[in-house]
Design a protein around this motif. Sequence first.
Motif, PDB file in Angstrom:
ATOM      1  N   ARG A   1       0.858  -1.178   0.000  1.00 35.84           N
ATOM      2  CA  ARG A   1       0.000   0.000   0.000  1.00 35.84           C
ATOM      3  C   ARG A   1       0.898   1.234   0.000  1.00 35.84           C
ATOM      4  O   ARG A   1       1.984   1.216   0.579  1.00 35.84           O
ATOM      5  N   PRO A   2       0.484   2.337  -0.604  1.00 39.18           N
ATOM      6  CA  PRO A   2       1.272   3.566  -0.528  1.00 39.18           C
ATOM      7  C   PRO A   2       1.418   4.021   0.922  1.00 39.18           C
ATOM      8  O   PRO A   2       0.492   3.880   1.726  1.00 39.18           O
ATOM      9  N   GLY A   3       2.592   4.560   1.272  1.00 39.71           N
ATOM     10  CA  GLY A   3       2.866   4.994   2.633  1.00 39.71           C
ATOM     11  C   GLY A   3       2.245   6.340   2.962  1.00 39.71           C
ATOM     12  O   GLY A   3       1.554   6.964   2.142  1.00 39.71           O
ATOM     13  N   GLU A   4       2.501   6.807   4.196  1.00 38.62           N
ATOM     14  CA  GLU A   4       1.914   8.056   4.678  1.00 38.62           C
ATOM     15  C   GLU A   4       2.371   9.266   3.869  1.00 38.62           C
ATOM     16  O   GLU A   4       1.665  10.277   3.789  1.00 38.62           O
ATOM     17  N   ALA A   5       3.554   9.186   3.283  1.00 34.94           N
ATOM     18  CA  ALA A   5       4.089  10.328   2.539  1.00 34.94           C
ATOM     19  C   ALA A   5       3.531  10.411   1.120  1.00 34.94           C
ATOM     20  O   ALA A   5       3.917  11.304   0.364  1.00 34.94           O
ATOM     21  N   PHE A   6       2.612   9.507   0.749  1.00 32.27           N
ATOM     22  CA  PHE A   6       2.162   9.427  -0.644  1.00 32.27           C
ATOM     23  C   PHE A   6       1.521  10.730  -1.121  1.00 32.27           C
ATOM     24  O   PHE A   6       1.853  11.235  -2.197  1.00 32.27           O
ATOM     25  N   HIS A   7       0.604  11.298  -0.332  1.00 35.05           N
ATOM     26  CA  HIS A   7      -0.141  12.474  -0.786  1.00 35.05           C
ATOM     27  C   HIS A   7       0.766  13.690  -0.941  1.00 35.05           C
ATOM     28  O   HIS A   7       0.639  14.453  -1.909  1.00 35.05           O
ATOM     29  N   ASP A   8       1.699  13.878  -0.004  1.00 32.43           N
ATOM     30  CA  ASP A   8       2.652  14.990  -0.140  1.00 32.43           C
ATOM     31  C   ASP A   8       3.560  14.773  -1.347  1.00 32.43           C
ATOM     32  O   ASP A   8       3.872  15.716  -2.088  1.00 32.43           O
ATOM     33  N   LEU A   9       3.972  13.532  -1.547  1.00 32.81           N
ATOM     34  CA  LEU A   9       4.831  13.219  -2.688  1.00 32.81           C
ATOM     35  C   LEU A   9       4.083  13.444  -3.998  1.00 32.81           C
ATOM     36  O   LEU A   9       4.660  13.941  -4.978  1.00 32.81           O
ATOM     37  N   ALA A  10       2.810  13.100  -4.016  1.00 31.35           N
ATOM     38  CA  ALA A  10       2.005  13.289  -5.225  1.00 31.35           C
ATOM     39  C   ALA A  10       1.911  14.769  -5.597  1.00 31.35           C
ATOM     40  O   ALA A  10       2.017  15.141  -6.768  1.00 31.35           O
ATOM     41  N   LYS A  11       1.717  15.620  -4.593  1.00 29.49           N
ATOM     42  CA  LYS A  11       1.635  17.056  -4.864  1.00 29.49           C
ATOM     43  C   LYS A  11       2.944  17.588  -5.415  1.00 29.49           C
ATOM     44  O   LYS A  11       2.964  18.429  -6.314  1.00 29.49           O
ATOM     45  N   LEU A  12       4.067  17.091  -4.866  1.00 28.96           N
ATOM     46  CA  LEU A  12       5.370  17.500  -5.377  1.00 28.96           C
ATOM     47  C   LEU A  12       5.543  17.097  -6.837  1.00 28.96           C
ATOM     48  O   LEU A  12       6.245  17.777  -7.600  1.00 28.96           O
ATOM     49  N   CYS A  13       4.915  15.991  -7.221  1.00 23.25           N
ATOM     50  CA  CYS A  13       5.035  15.480  -8.591  1.00 23.25           C
ATOM     51  C   CYS A  13       3.962  16.048  -9.519  1.00 23.25           C
ATOM     52  O   CYS A  13       3.870  15.628 -10.678  1.00 23.25           O
ATOM     53  N   GLY A  14       3.141  16.967  -9.013  1.00 28.06           N
ATOM     54  CA  GLY A  14       2.143  17.598  -9.864  1.00 28.06           C
ATOM     55  C   GLY A  14       0.796  16.917  -9.897  1.00 28.06           C
ATOM     56  O   GLY A  14      -0.066  17.301 -10.692  1.00 28.06           O
ATOM     57  N   LEU A  15       0.579  15.903  -9.064  1.00 27.34           N
ATOM     58  CA  LEU A  15      -0.726  15.230  -8.996  1.00 27.34           C
ATOM     59  C   LEU A  15      -1.500  15.845  -7.835  1.00 27.34           C
ATOM     60  O   LEU A  15      -1.377  15.408  -6.694  1.00 27.34           O
ATOM     61  N   LEU A  16      -2.286  16.874  -8.129  1.00 25.39           N
ATOM     62  CA  LEU A  16      -2.961  17.615  -7.065  1.00 25.39           C
ATOM     63  C   LEU A  16      -4.082  16.801  -6.426  1.00 25.39           C
ATOM     64  O   LEU A  16      -4.346  16.921  -5.233  1.00 25.39           O
ATOM     65  N   GLU A  17      -4.770  15.991  -7.221  1.00 25.54           N
ATOM     66  CA  GLU A  17      -5.823  15.128  -6.691  1.00 25.54           C
ATOM     67  C   GLU A  17      -5.219  13.735  -6.489  1.00 25.54           C
ATOM     68  O   GLU A  17      -5.156  12.934  -7.412  1.00 25.54           O
TER      69      GLU A  17
END
Length: 229
Positions: free
Chosen positions: A122-138
Amino acid sequence: MTPTEYLQLNSPRLSHPARTLYYLHLRRLAESGAPVLLSYPELGRALAVEDPQQPGGFSYQVNASQLTRLLDELQEAGLIRVNHPPQESHYHGAVCVLPCLTQAFNSLPIPQAAHPMQPSWRPGEAFHDLAKLCGLLESRFNEEELGEFMAYWLGRPETFATDHQWMLKFIKALKARRYTKTSLTPMVGTGYQQVAATPDSGPSPRALQMIADARRLRAHEQGESDEKE
């Protein structure tokens, strides 16, 4: 060297022999994070400087009382902490730790091991912050999206990656999936924005008109057929 060590070692209250004892000897013994056994003969040899003019002689040496004072300096500076010295007058045989160094060891992140995709991943706790850094806002995802990603990589067990790298791969897959969906959806203009067109629930007016015309033509043809009979 950690920032705390640097500040403490550059204190003007710390003598040069104390700095040398800490940095060139005690720190080397404690690099594994384990406590250091204080042996006065060993500490004395570490600080001794041979005299090139006298074979077997020394131009600088320290005795037991001097070693005790140097260790006192280091302890007062917070660079070492002596645990239960066996004698009040000296530290020989005692065990010490280097707080500044052990704190640095404890704060270091544990290196991640690369592994193939696993059914329990499963994606870890840092997934959502990492996604935003990569340009995936949603960055929210559903089980279908996660399952499709996992199924793809479960079929490629020769691919190894760390958890961080797997999350990056998943983010890339989500971006590609959502870009494809967006590109297939017609866009309409609303003021200064482009939004996805929402399909109507029923046929368009043009389609209704074509249906009505077809029905009238079919009725007319049916009437002419009845008259001939």
